[in-house]
Motif scaffolding. Structure first.
Motif, mmCIF file in Angstrom:
data_model
loop_
_atom_site.group_PDB
_atom_site.id
_atom_site.type_symbol
_atom_site.label_atom_id
_atom_site.label_comp_id
_atom_site.label_asym_id
_atom_site.label_seq_id
_atom_site.Cartn_x
_atom_site.Cartn_y
_atom_site.Cartn_z
ATOM 1 N N GLY A 201 1.657 36.922 97.534
ATOM 2 C CA GLY A 201 2.468 35.723 97.440
ATOM 3 C C GLY A 201 2.012 34.736 96.390
ATOM 4 O O GLY A 201 2.836 34.009 95.813
ATOM 5 N N SER A 202 0.691 34.688 96.115
ATOM 6 C CA SER A 202 0.201 33.727 95.129
ATOM 7 C C SER A 202 -0.613 34.379 94.015
ATOM 8 O O SER A 202 -1.427 33.736 93.355
ATOM 9 N N ASN A 203 -0.407 35.698 93.817
ATOM 10 C CA ASN A 203 -0.902 36.400 92.636
ATOM 11 C C ASN A 203 -2.419 36.297 92.471
ATOM 12 O O ASN A 203 -2.928 35.810 91.451
ATOM 13 N N ALA A 204 -3.156 36.773 93.458
ATOM 14 C CA ALA A 204 -4.612 36.693 93.408
ATOM 15 C C ALA A 204 -5.225 37.806 94.238
ATOM 16 O O ALA A 204 -4.542 38.487 95.003
ATOM 17 N N PHE A 225 3.922 39.179 88.764
ATOM 18 C CA PHE A 225 4.977 40.184 88.633
ATOM 19 C C PHE A 225 5.488 40.242 87.206
ATOM 20 O O PHE A 225 5.314 39.301 86.420
ATOM 21 N N ASP A 226 6.119 41.350 86.871
ATOM 22 C CA ASP A 226 6.749 41.550 85.567
ATOM 23 C C ASP A 226 8.245 41.258 85.723
ATOM 24 O O ASP A 226 8.924 41.947 86.485
ATOM 25 N N PRO A 227 8.767 40.256 85.036
ATOM 26 C CA PRO A 227 10.195 39.924 85.175
ATOM 27 C C PRO A 227 11.127 41.091 84.877
ATOM 28 O O PRO A 227 12.256 41.137 85.376
ATOM 29 N N HIS A 228 10.643 42.040 84.073
ATOM 30 C CA HIS A 228 11.473 43.199 83.731
ATOM 31 C C HIS A 228 11.489 44.251 84.836
ATOM 32 O O HIS A 228 12.240 45.229 84.748
ATOM 33 N N TYR A 240 16.272 41.651 94.491
ATOM 34 C CA TYR A 240 15.343 41.196 93.459
ATOM 35 C C TYR A 240 14.084 40.664 94.121
ATOM 36 O O TYR A 240 14.157 39.839 95.022
ATOM 37 N N TRP A 241 12.934 41.161 93.671
ATOM 38 C CA TRP A 241 11.650 40.703 94.182
ATOM 39 C C TRP A 241 10.774 40.205 93.038
ATOM 40 O O TRP A 241 10.787 40.780 91.940
ATOM 41 N N SER A 242 10.004 39.164 93.320
ATOM 42 C CA SER A 242 9.034 38.648 92.344
ATOM 43 C C SER A 242 7.627 38.758 92.917
ATOM 44 O O SER A 242 6.791 37.866 92.729
ATOM 45 N N LEU A 263 -5.249 48.613 90.579
ATOM 46 C CA LEU A 263 -4.335 47.698 91.250
ATOM 47 C C LEU A 263 -3.027 47.552 90.478
ATOM 48 O O LEU A 263 -2.929 47.917 89.307
ATOM 49 N N HIS A 264 -2.035 46.998 91.179
ATOM 50 C CA HIS A 264 -0.742 46.768 90.546
ATOM 51 C C HIS A 264 0.044 45.733 91.351
ATOM 52 O O HIS A 264 -0.092 45.660 92.575
ATOM 53 N N PRO A 265 0.837 44.913 90.687
ATOM 54 C CA PRO A 265 1.824 44.099 91.407
ATOM 55 C C PRO A 265 2.944 45.014 91.898
ATOM 56 O O PRO A 265 3.204 46.066 91.310
ATOM 57 N N THR A 266 3.612 44.611 92.974
ATOM 58 C CA THR A 266 4.754 45.401 93.430
ATOM 59 C C THR A 266 5.832 45.426 92.352
ATOM 60 O O THR A 266 6.328 46.495 91.973
ATOM 61 N N SER A 267 6.209 44.251 91.860
ATOM 62 C CA SER A 267 7.256 44.167 90.838
ATOM 63 C C SER A 267 6.639 44.349 89.463
ATOM 64 O O SER A 267 6.511 43.415 88.662
ATOM 65 N N SER A 268 6.254 45.578 89.200
ATOM 66 C CA SER A 268 5.663 45.965 87.919
ATOM 67 C C SER A 268 5.679 47.480 87.845
ATOM 68 O O SER A 268 5.729 48.155 88.878
ATOM 69 N N THR A 269 5.647 48.010 86.647
ATOM 70 C CA THR A 269 5.528 49.455 86.461
ATOM 71 C C THR A 269 4.216 49.802 85.774
ATOM 72 O O THR A 269 3.969 50.947 85.445
#
Length: 417
Positions: A201-204, A225-228, A240-242, A263-269
């Motif tokens: 939720g807070s990118n950490a 997250f990656d906006p793309h 849409y998820w961020s 590791l990886h963000p969910t909204s990322s490739t």
């Protein structure tokens, strides 16, 4: 080329067949109630069957832990288990027991061992269960903070609570959502361990030291997250998820004694890597943290992943493929490329929204699918099977794929040479 395509198709069918029949499957999640408790829970709405959706799994001996976050009202227990020798629709047992696994009638915690709401858990090699508790209920409606966010460590041999650490305010943010937990044990001493907790939720990443009973927050722009990669379509539902960094898996220790956290963000490739040498250092300079995350590569379009895990026996990283209703893999001994990160499983029915994946110490992979997009955005059909746990040996799943130590492609090139 035609023969190669046929062989690849047969391999894909062979790997998918290894997961059948599902080890567990449910239309709705139910519990091992006693007497008239179920009817009473239905009446007072402490149990609303259609509001229970599992998101995490982990195996220990004859138990499979299954987590149910308190998305909505009517979740009896967030941390549960089933016995592996149970029926396909085995009922859930609250952990550590019925009394302490559930909230009281007024929605408060029963004891220090009560877990309010957890997404995923981790079983370490010292027979301990690590749980990160967000402490909230009714997340998707009217959020209630029932208890302070914390990490709990249980001894699975006797179900005792070894440690509970409540996070200080400076470790978290207002938007914190703690999702996954990876555990690194230093040397042969079980007392020296570090937990790496993703704050989607807070990118950490929140780091917890068991020995020091201390926690600190690590931030990096690659945890966002990656906006793309924020657009999804699963089960016919567009959303849409961020979501930021949501899952991490640890390599085996390197020569310097540290591991790599993949590791990886969910909204990322994209796939990232960071040494635990930096993560373990509470006082690491911000510049070192900023430069300490390495971009390994990009898996390609529509490869967003909710969870990942590394099988130490094969040194393969497995990751869910949400938009493809499947599973991907990468052998850490090979270069990261689209050719070396194949989709090895895909089934729009059995694996609709794969949410968690875990490798156990016996070389088996466990996959949980839960149709989460339907649960959150559209009414589910509870006349159908919605939740499944699939399992197969990791060696079987990667056989003949680029994730194999000596894959079919390598053998083919060798023969042609």
């Amino acid at each position: 080329m035609a023969n190669l395509s046929i062989i690849l198709l047969l391999l894909f069918i062979y790997q998918a067949a290894a997961l059948l029949p599902p080890r567990f499957q449910w239309k709705t999640m139910d519990f091992a109630w006693e007497g008239a408790e179920r009817e009473s829970a239905l009446t007072n709405e402490s149990y609303i069957p259609v509001n229970n959706m599992p998101t995490g799994i982990a195996r220990w001996r004859d138990k499979l832990f299954i987590t149910i976050p308190r998305w909505k009202k009517g979740i009896p227990s967030s941390l549960n288990y089933v016995y592996l020798n149970g029926t396909q629709d085995a009922p859930l047992h609250p952990y550590p027991n019925w009394n302490e696994g559930c909230l009281s009638s007024d929605g408060t915690v029963i004891s220090n061992r009560t877990v309010v709401s957890t997404f995923r858990v981790n079983v370490d090699k010292c027979d301990r269960l690590w749980v990160v508790d967000n402490g909230v209920s009714e997340m998707s409606t009217d959020v209630k903070q029932v208890s302070d966010p914390a990490v709990l460590v249980f001894d699975l041999n006797n179900d005792s609570l070894l440690k509970k650490h409540i996070f200080k305010e400076e470790v978290l943010a207002d938007t914190s959502v703690l999702t996954s937990i990876a555990v690194e044990i230093v040397g042969k001493n079980c007392d020296e361990a570090y937990a790496y907790i993703t704050d989607m939720g807070s990118n950490a990443i929140v780091v917890y030291s068991l020995k020091d009973d201390d926690a600190w927050r690590v931030e990096n722009h690659y945890f966002h997250f990656d906006p793309h990669a924020g657009v999804y379509k699963v089960g016919g539902i567009d959303f849409y998820w961020s979501d930021g960094v949501s899952s991490g898996a640890l390599s085996q220790p390197k020569k310097d004694g540290y591991c790599d956290l993949y590791l990886h963000p969910t909204s990322s490739t994209k796939q990232f890597r960071m040494s635990t040498k930096l993560l373990r250092d509470k006082d690491a300079p911000k510049e070192d943290i900023f430069n300490g995350v390495e971009i390994i590569g990009d898996r390609g379009p529509k490869t967003q992943a909710t969870a990942c895990d590394i099988d130490p026996a094969t040194n393969v990283l497995f990751y869910t493929q949400v938009c493809k209703n499947g599973l991907g893999c990468w052998n850490l001994d090979k270069p990261f490329s689209r050719e070396n990160t194949p989709l090895i499983l895909s089934d729009c029915n059995l694996m609709e929204f794969p949410n968690d994946v875990k490798a156990d110490k016996d070389g088996n992979l466990w996959i949980l699918s839960d149709r989460q997009s339907r649960f959150l955005y559209e009414a589910m059909d509870f006349g159908q099977v919605n939740f499944r746990v699939l399992t197969a040996p990791t060696s079987t799943l990667i056989q003949g794929t680029p994730c194999d130590r000596r894959s079919f492609f390598t053998r083919l090139v060798g023969r042609q040479a």
